[in-house]
Scaffold this motif. Structure first.
Motif, PDB file in Angstrom:
ATOM      1  N   GLU A 374      17.498 -26.825  -0.763  1.00  0.00           N
ATOM      2  CA  GLU A 374      19.048 -26.767  -0.532  1.00  0.00           C
ATOM      3  C   GLU A 374      19.199 -27.003   0.927  1.00  0.00           C
ATOM      4  N   ARG A 375      17.954 -27.585   1.753  1.00  0.00           N
ATOM      5  CA  ARG A 375      18.223 -28.026   3.066  1.00  0.00           C
ATOM      6  C   ARG A 375      18.254 -29.617   3.275  1.00  0.00           C
ATOM      7  N   ALA A 376      17.662 -30.183   2.071  1.00  0.00           N
ATOM      8  CA  ALA A 376      17.124 -31.832   2.728  1.00  0.00           C
ATOM      9  C   ALA A 376      16.869 -32.189   1.237  1.00  0.00           C
ATOM     10  N   SER A 377      17.529 -31.806   0.215  1.00  0.00           N
ATOM     11  CA  SER A 377      17.370 -32.001  -1.326  1.00  0.00           C
ATOM     12  C   SER A 377      17.510 -33.658  -1.063  1.00  0.00           C
ATOM     13  N   THR A 378      15.474 -33.651  -1.891  1.00  0.00           N
ATOM     14  CA  THR A 378      15.851 -35.429  -2.223  1.00  0.00           C
ATOM     15  C   THR A 378      15.017 -35.439  -4.232  1.00  0.00           C
ATOM     16  N   ALA A 379      15.364 -36.380  -4.280  1.00  0.00           N
ATOM     17  CA  ALA A 379      14.623 -36.130  -5.950  1.00  0.00           C
ATOM     18  C   ALA A 379      12.808 -36.146  -5.196  1.00  0.00           C
ATOM     19  N   ARG A 380      12.369 -36.692  -4.483  1.00  0.00           N
ATOM     20  CA  ARG A 380      11.278 -35.932  -4.583  1.00  0.00           C
ATOM     21  C   ARG A 380      10.610 -35.214  -4.225  1.00  0.00           C
ATOM     22  N   ILE A 381      11.551 -34.118  -3.488  1.00  0.00           N
ATOM     23  CA  ILE A 381      11.327 -32.643  -3.637  1.00  0.00           C
ATOM     24  C   ILE A 381      11.119 -32.199  -5.076  1.00  0.00           C
ATOM     25  N   TYR A 382      12.396 -32.522  -5.698  1.00  0.00           N
ATOM     26  CA  TYR A 382      12.187 -31.967  -7.055  1.00  0.00           C
ATOM     27  C   TYR A 382      11.037 -32.263  -7.781  1.00  0.00           C
ATOM     28  N   MET A 383      10.791 -33.520  -7.275  1.00  0.00           N
ATOM     29  CA  MET A 383       9.855 -33.720  -8.637  1.00  0.00           C
ATOM     30  C   MET A 383       8.377 -32.692  -7.988  1.00  0.00           C
ATOM     31  N   LYS A 384       8.379 -32.743  -6.462  1.00  0.00           N
ATOM     32  CA  LYS A 384       6.970 -31.788  -6.736  1.00  0.00           C
ATOM     33  C   LYS A 384       7.338 -30.494  -6.836  1.00  0.00           C
ATOM     34  N   SER A 385       8.196 -29.997  -6.987  1.00  0.00           N
ATOM     35  CA  SER A 385       8.171 -28.317  -7.274  1.00  0.00           C
ATOM     36  C   SER A 385       8.668 -28.359  -8.671  1.00  0.00           C
TER      37      SER A 385
END
Length: 664
Positions: A374-385
């Motif tokens: 929500e606050r610091a959306s990046t491709a890596r954050i989606y991948m880690k999720s």
């Protein structure tokens, strides 16, 4: 000739010495002694002639000769030292030297020789006399100060300063004395006063000399004195614009000479002048990590985080160090502070997630990832999720996150890869999941046509269609082949694609086609270490030697080629040579995990427990991240939490198992 020299210039001592030595060399010792004694009579003021005469005669006669010499030349220090040397009794030596000092009270050399023979109390008495007779001899003052009590030593050094106002060694000795008594506040004052006094008396002491004194003080066990010298002198003669670079170089130079405290002091001074320079803080952190303690490293990291709150690396390293030390709550607090300073930082969010993930707090990690999206959306954050859900076997949730991530970041290839892998490897192998995996790869190739790994994954999936009950093995190979051809059209001169295509044909039993592809590949990529190593390992035994010689000419420093040649030596039972070549491979690129695994596998078969453990420890230190086999094993889901040592064991076992089976 020498006779004519003596006749022409009879007062020339070296002529007599040379003549005597000629006779001595000829074995005519008596003639040599006779000549040198004649020389003593004719050149009674030449100490060299007297010394030579003493050398040529037995010790007892030598003593007599030197006694005569001393009467003739009472101020000759060399004569007295030689006379003392001839005495075998310590008391007699002392008597000779004391007589010498009566005649030569200003000789530093004689005082040193006499003091060396005495015990501590007598030496102190002699030194107290010596400093009166030779007040210019700084080493005498310093030696006396070392033998005195603290109060007396201060008095001695104060006297020394009066007699030797331009001698920095006296001031430094005074600082060391105060440091030895834990009077740290006095050390800085003494060194500051020393610099002012030496400047006042116009004593020329260069900046380099001061830094050398700082290193010497550290070596003598006086780190506070070393730091004080650095603080007061490191900036002398340095232009303002050159200060940061010069001081950084000074710190590195001191470290190269193992002067850690001096380097630390230089960096502390530099950081006081440049508190916001990231490179200096990194240098200080590196110094503490290698040479300091956990607390000293934490202090530097804390100071760096305060000075540069927007630089995430200091927060992250500090949090990681606390986590590794078992202080999880402290690590959480540090990351909370980091969030305040860097609310939109991807690395900080991911570090907080990793902390919870690795400590088993999966729900907290999940919540953090949701907030991060929500606050610091990046491709890596989606991948880690998605990776978190995959590890928890929540495959539907992982796929939903990947779909959302791909919509927002369609060019991030790793999400396409993970989606395809979940569908093809983690879910049930059926037609529906095969189509779903294909869809992920197709979208990925459309968005990322230059990503070689995606092409390889898509081709491997097609090769295995028979496993999904969706066609024959031959049909799968044909489809995979066409994919590789298309990939090579879009990514020319790519050795990875060529190697994958060649291996595909070998697995399918098309050896002739594989050989043809290898020839074409080497024409297109003649200097590819990957292709050359593959060519060596897959060629018939009779061709391997010539292929390896050619590969070494083309790529002499490629670790894959070197490892392939080492494997050749192993097959020929040339184990010493093989070990050298495997070692060379890991030296060329310590980040190549495959090289470490091959060396370890070699040691498992042909080495000792010691060599195996040595390789394992070095591999753990190097912490490799790359390599075809290494990544295949280390990044497999069951191995995600395994250590470097465990992955090394796994890859080495895989290599050994592969070598015992006949390749397709």
């Amino acid at each position: 000739l020498l006779k004519s020299v003596r006749d022409t210039n009879p007062k020339h001592g070296p002529g007599w010495i040379a003549a005597a030595r000629v006779e001595e060399a000829a074995g005519k010792t008596a003639q040599a002694r006779k000549l040198i004694m004649e020389g003593c009579e004719i050149c009674p003021d030449s100490e060299d002639v007297w010394l030579e005469a003493a050398r040529l005669h037995p010790p007892e006669q030598g003593k007599t000769i030197l006694a005569a010499a001393a009467r003739r030349m009472p101020t000759s220090v060399k004569i007295y030292l030689k006379a003392a040397d001839l005495e075998s009794n310590e008391g007699a030596k002392k008597a000779v030297l004391r007589k010498a000092l009566e005649a030569n009270p200003n000789s530093v050399t004689l005082w040193k020789a006499a003091i060396d023979l005495e015990d501590q109390d007598d030496a102190r008495i002699l030194l107290s006399v010596a400093v009166e007779k030779v007040p210019h001899a700084v080493e005498m003052w310093l030696a006396l100060a070392r033998l005195e009590t603290y109060e007396n030593a201060r008095k001695v050094l104060n006297q020394a300063r009066k007699h030797l106002p331009t001698e920095r060694a006296v001031w430094i000795a005074a600082a060391k004395l105060e440091e030895s008594q834990d009077h740290g506040d006095m050390v800085d004052k003494i060194i500051e006063k020393a610099v002012r006094s030496l400047d006042k008396h116009e004593a020329v002491v260069t900046r380099a000399q001061w830094l050398k004194e700082a290193e010497a003080a550290e070596a003598a066990g006086a780190p506070l004195t070393s730091a004080a010298i650095v603080k007061c002198t490191v900036g002398r003669g340095v232009d303002n614009e050159d200060r940061q670079r010069t001081w950084a170089d000074d710190a590195n130079a001191a470290l190269s000479r193992n002067a850690v405290a001096t380097a630390r002091a230089i960096l502390a001074h530099s950081l006081a002048a440049f508190p916001t320079k990231r490179s200096l803080w990194l240098q200080a952190v590196d110094l503490e990590r290698k040479h300091g303690t956990a607390s000293s490293l934490d202090e530097v990291l804390e100071a760096a985080s305060e000075r540069l709150p927007r630089t995430e690396i200091f927060w992250l390293v500090r949090a990681k160090e606390k986590w590794l030390a078992g202080e999880v709550d402290t690590s959480r607090k540090i990351l909370t502070e980091a969030f305040k300073a860097n609310p939109d930082s991807e690395p900080v969010w991911l570090a907080a997630v990793k902390l919870e993930w690795e400590t088993g707090e999966i729900e907290r990690a999940r919540v953090l990832l949701a907030r991060a999206r929500e606050r610091a959306s990046t491709a890596r954050i989606y991948m880690k999720s998605a990776l978190l859900e995959r590890e928890c076997k929540q495959f539907d949730a992982a796929l939903d996150l990947l779909e959302e991530g791909i919509r927002n970041y369609p060019t991030f290839a790793k999400m396409h890869m993970m989606g395809g892998q979940i569908c093809s490897e983690d879910l049930t192998k059926n037609r529906e999941n095969l189509d779903h995996a294909r869809k992920f790869y197709q979208r990925g190739l459309k968005s990322c046509p230059n990503n070689v790994v995606l092409w390889c994954l898509a081709a491997r999936l097609e090769e295995r269609v028979a496993e999904y009950s969706a066609g024959s093995a031959n049909a799968g190979v044909t489809k995979a082949r066409s994919l590789f051809e298309l990939a090579r059209l879009k990514n020319a001169k790519n050795p990875e694609l060529w190697v994958e295509a060649i291996r595909l044909e070998r697995r399918a039993g098309n050896d002739k086609l594989a050989i043809s592809l290898m020839a074409r590949a080497l024409q297109e990529c003649p200097s590819s270490g990957l292709l050359l190593a593959e060519n060596i390992s897959t060629s018939p035994r009779v061709e391997q030697k010539s292929k390896s010689a050619d590969a070494i000419k083309r790529c002499p420093d490629d670790p894959r080629v070197i490892s392939a040649v080492a494997a050749l030596f192993t097959a020929e039972r040339k184990y010493d040579k093989a070990r050298k070549w495997f070692e060379r491979a890991v030296v060329l690129d310590s980040d190549m995990g495959d090289s470490w695994a091959k060396l370890y596998a070699f040691e498992l078969e042909n080495g000792t427990k010691e060599t195996q453990e040595n390789v394992k420890q070095r591999c753990v230190t190097a912490d490799p991240k790359h390599g075809e086999l290494w990544c295949k094993v280390a990044k497999a889901m069951p191995n995600r939490r395994k250590s470097v040592a465990e992955n090394l064991e796994a890859v080495a076992t895989f290599i050994l198992d592969k070598s015992t089976t006949v390749p397709n």
